[in-house]
Design a protein around this motif. Sequence first.
Motif, short mmCIF file in Angstrom:
data_model
loop_
_atom_site.label_atom_id
_atom_site.label_comp_id
_atom_site.label_asym_id
_atom_site.label_seq_id
_atom_site.Cartn_x
_atom_site.Cartn_y
_atom_site.Cartn_z
N TYR B 6 14.89 29.58 39.90
CA TYR B 6 16.15 29.10 40.48
C TYR B 6 15.95 27.66 40.94
CZ TYR B 6 16.83 34.12 40.40
OH TYR B 6 16.90 35.42 39.98
N SER B 7 16.89 26.82 40.57
CA SER B 7 16.80 25.39 40.90
C SER B 7 17.82 25.02 41.96
CB SER B 7 17.03 24.55 39.64
OG SER B 7 16.02 24.81 38.69
N PHE B 8 17.40 24.10 42.81
CA PHE B 8 18.26 23.64 43.91
C PHE B 8 18.21 22.12 43.95
CE2 PHE B 8 16.29 27.70 44.86
CZ PHE B 8 17.38 28.51 45.17
N ARG B 9 19.38 21.52 44.06
CA ARG B 9 19.45 20.06 44.09
C ARG B 9 20.31 19.53 45.24
NH1 ARG B 9 17.78 17.77 39.19
NH2 ARG B 9 17.25 19.32 37.62
N ASN B 10 20.92 20.43 45.98
CA ASN B 10 21.79 20.00 47.07
C ASN B 10 21.04 20.14 48.39
OD1 ASN B 10 23.71 19.76 49.12
ND2 ASN B 10 25.35 20.51 47.80
N SER B 13 22.81 22.09 51.33
CA SER B 13 23.03 23.54 51.25
C SER B 13 21.77 24.30 50.82
CB SER B 13 24.16 23.85 50.26
OG SER B 13 23.83 23.37 48.97
N LEU B 14 20.65 23.59 50.70
CA LEU B 14 19.43 24.20 50.17
C LEU B 14 19.05 25.50 50.89
CD1 LEU B 14 16.80 24.25 48.51
CD2 LEU B 14 15.83 22.64 50.17
N GLU B 17 21.47 28.35 50.33
CA GLU B 17 21.40 28.87 48.96
C GLU B 17 20.19 29.78 48.78
OE1 GLU B 17 22.10 26.11 45.67
OE2 GLU B 17 22.95 24.72 47.11
N VAL B 18 19.07 29.40 49.38
CA VAL B 18 17.86 30.23 49.31
C VAL B 18 18.09 31.55 50.04
CG1 VAL B 18 15.44 30.40 50.02
CG2 VAL B 18 16.29 28.29 48.99
N GLU B 66 14.69 17.82 44.27
CA GLU B 66 14.64 18.84 43.23
C GLU B 66 13.66 19.91 43.67
OE1 GLU B 66 13.82 17.31 39.34
OE2 GLU B 66 15.13 15.58 39.61
N SER B 68 12.54 24.04 42.94
CA SER B 68 12.72 25.27 42.16
C SER B 68 11.91 26.39 42.79
CB SER B 68 12.29 25.06 40.71
OG SER B 68 10.89 24.96 40.62
#
Lengths: 122, 150
Positions: B6-10, B13-14, B17-18, B66, B68
């Motif tokens: 799963y990738s996170f770029r914000n 909101s990181l 989202e996790v 970035e 993941s």
Amino acid sequence: MDTMNTQSVNMAFGIESCNDQTVIVRVGKALDFRNAAQFKATCHEQARQGVQNFILDFSETGILDSTGLGSIFSLYRQVSPMNGQVVFAAVSRPVQVVVQLTRTYKVFRQFPSLEAAREALH
Amino acid sequence: MKLGRYSFRNARSLIQEVHTLLDHDLPALDGLENVPTEHWLKLKLALHEWIANLAQHADFRGQPLEVSVSLTYVDHTFWCVVEDNSTGFDLTSRLLTQTKRLQACPERGMGLLMLQALSGELSYSIAEEGICRLEFSISSSGDAWLNIPF
């Protein structure tokens, strides 16, 4: 860059007064690095006004992290010289994981409900 | 059993989202119905502490974040790999320093120690390509304990 430190948990900590010396703090969904400073400021202001005993209501809490726990320790250090207490009530399962990991039940008494905590500190 | 990458770029909101990934998305996957709630909660706490450390202390050199998260579940154990594009740090020496400095009822310095206490295996490396990689395992058994002085 958009810093992550600007993340916040959109909530204020609810305070319910039991008597002149005791309050219930509604911790809500999270006590972590995003709102620990707010928790600390809220509780320290209560202590400054003479509150000695804090019942932390964890019934809705989905995350308590190391920074949140640190803010609770900070409150404990502030009130314990005045014979004040910080107790945990209605501890959710996520909070219980932290309590067990850190053995903080040795410092903070736990009660199954707010009513039981309120009765004990009456 | 691979649970995905799963990738996170914000950055803003990181963490949420996790949390959503661990609270809702992954537990709904087929084959994970019997994973105890406490096991999910230990994984969530460990991953949260690492993400919180990134959020508060990591240097991304002004670049967009970035991150993941890759997860595997084998023999009642979660294996988690977190990669990010920060400059990284010396985790081993940081853990040693924080262990030495841990005060009674500490206000700071517990996060990485909590991650270490929860983890069976824990390794961290900084690759030449500028990617930092944390790998840790969370077993369903065992009585994890962070020895905080009181």
